[in-house]
Design a protein around this motif. Sequence first.
Motif, mmCIF file in Angstrom:
data_model
loop_
_atom_site.group_PDB
_atom_site.id
_atom_site.type_symbol
_atom_site.label_atom_id
_atom_site.label_comp_id
_atom_site.label_asym_id
_atom_site.label_seq_id
_atom_site.Cartn_x
_atom_site.Cartn_y
_atom_site.Cartn_z
ATOM 1 N N ARG A 104 0.827 -1.206 0.000
ATOM 2 C CA ARG A 104 0.000 0.000 0.000
ATOM 3 C C ARG A 104 0.862 1.256 0.000
ATOM 4 N NH1 ARG A 104 -3.862 -2.060 4.719
ATOM 5 N NH2 ARG A 104 -4.827 -3.752 3.592
ATOM 6 N N SER A 105 0.495 2.178 -0.874
ATOM 7 C CA SER A 105 1.224 3.442 -0.926
ATOM 8 C C SER A 105 0.415 4.585 -0.317
ATOM 9 C CB SER A 105 1.587 3.782 -2.376
ATOM 10 O OG SER A 105 0.411 3.902 -3.134
ATOM 11 N N HIS A 106 -0.888 4.372 -0.108
ATOM 12 C CA HIS A 106 -1.717 5.440 0.439
ATOM 13 C C HIS A 106 -1.616 5.475 1.965
ATOM 14 C CE1 HIS A 106 -4.148 1.780 0.054
ATOM 15 N NE2 HIS A 106 -4.747 2.172 1.157
ATOM 16 N N PHE A 107 -2.008 6.597 2.537
ATOM 17 C CA PHE A 107 -1.900 6.782 3.979
ATOM 18 C C PHE A 107 -3.217 6.435 4.658
ATOM 19 C CE2 PHE A 107 -2.889 10.761 1.911
ATOM 20 C CZ PHE A 107 -3.989 11.218 2.608
ATOM 21 N N ALA A 108 -3.179 6.319 5.962
ATOM 22 C CA ALA A 108 -4.350 5.918 6.741
ATOM 23 C C ALA A 108 -4.927 7.106 7.504
ATOM 24 C CB ALA A 108 -3.965 4.808 7.718
ATOM 25 N N PHE A 109 -6.134 6.930 7.983
ATOM 26 C CA PHE A 109 -6.829 7.947 8.768
ATOM 27 C C PHE A 109 -6.028 8.313 10.007
ATOM 28 C CE2 PHE A 109 -10.153 9.339 11.738
ATOM 29 C CZ PHE A 109 -10.822 10.254 10.950
ATOM 30 N N SER A 110 -5.438 7.314 10.650
ATOM 31 C CA SER A 110 -4.657 7.570 11.869
ATOM 32 C C SER A 110 -3.417 8.419 11.581
ATOM 33 C CB SER A 110 -4.258 6.259 12.538
ATOM 34 O OG SER A 110 -3.500 5.473 11.650
ATOM 35 N N ASP A 111 -2.858 8.306 10.370
ATOM 36 C CA ASP A 111 -1.708 9.130 9.994
ATOM 37 C C ASP A 111 -2.092 10.608 9.940
ATOM 38 O OD1 ASP A 111 -0.221 6.769 9.671
ATOM 39 O OD2 ASP A 111 -0.858 6.588 7.586
ATOM 40 N N VAL A 112 -3.280 10.882 9.420
ATOM 41 C CA VAL A 112 -3.752 12.268 9.345
ATOM 42 C C VAL A 112 -4.081 12.780 10.742
ATOM 43 C CG1 VAL A 112 -5.466 13.814 8.329
ATOM 44 C CG2 VAL A 112 -4.656 11.856 7.030
ATOM 45 N N ARG A 113 -4.681 11.940 11.570
ATOM 46 C CA ARG A 113 -4.983 12.345 12.947
ATOM 47 C C ARG A 113 -3.709 12.715 13.697
ATOM 48 N NH1 ARG A 113 -7.405 8.062 15.949
ATOM 49 N NH2 ARG A 113 -7.325 9.512 17.666
ATOM 50 N N LYS A 114 -2.646 11.987 13.457
ATOM 51 C CA LYS A 114 -1.366 12.282 14.102
ATOM 52 C C LYS A 114 -0.853 13.657 13.670
ATOM 53 C CE LYS A 114 3.269 10.437 14.780
ATOM 54 N NZ LYS A 114 4.216 9.380 14.438
ATOM 55 N N LEU A 115 -0.989 13.975 12.385
ATOM 56 C CA LEU A 115 -0.570 15.288 11.889
ATOM 57 C C LEU A 115 -1.414 16.412 12.503
ATOM 58 C CD1 LEU A 115 0.057 14.640 8.100
ATOM 59 C CD2 LEU A 115 1.747 15.059 9.885
ATOM 60 N N ILE A 116 -2.711 16.170 12.648
ATOM 61 C CA ILE A 116 -3.585 17.182 13.251
ATOM 62 C C ILE A 116 -3.215 17.395 14.711
ATOM 63 C CG2 ILE A 116 -5.969 17.657 13.965
ATOM 64 C CD1 ILE A 116 -6.864 16.375 11.334
#
Length: 149
Positions: A104-116
């Motif tokens: 998989r090359s796409h990112f996950a929801f948890s990755d975006v939550r970490k950035l937020i």
Amino acid sequence: MMLKTLKCAVRVVWIYRRSQWVALFTTDLDLTVEQIIEYYGARWKIEAAFKEIKQEIGSSKSQTRNYHAVTNHLNFCMMAATVTWIYADHLDKTPQRCYAVNSRSHFAFSDVRKLITQAALNKDFVSFCPKPDKPILNSFIDALLRMVA
């Protein structure tokens, strides 16, 4: 084809997926084969979105029993998921995966939550979400809260 359980006509499309045949059923007889396969693929994205709302956002942990409270809680959870994906859509570069998966090359929801979370801990975050002592009437967060409340 007629299904006895649904008591209506259905269209069946057989596709070979990985190592087995899969039957896709639809009651919309006007759909093309391509549309049926496309809708089936979108179904998994919808299921993933509900999983994010239930597990990542915490919708399933709600203790509310009142109809309006349940509805409001679900609306707030959906708003949180929407704001998260809007944030992800406006990022300059793709977030790095916390747990890399080879295929998989796409990112996950948890990755975006970490950035937020990292952005919220930044000292400049106050400009986006002002402190209560300085109310801004037309803030983005204020508009979203009025929409879901």
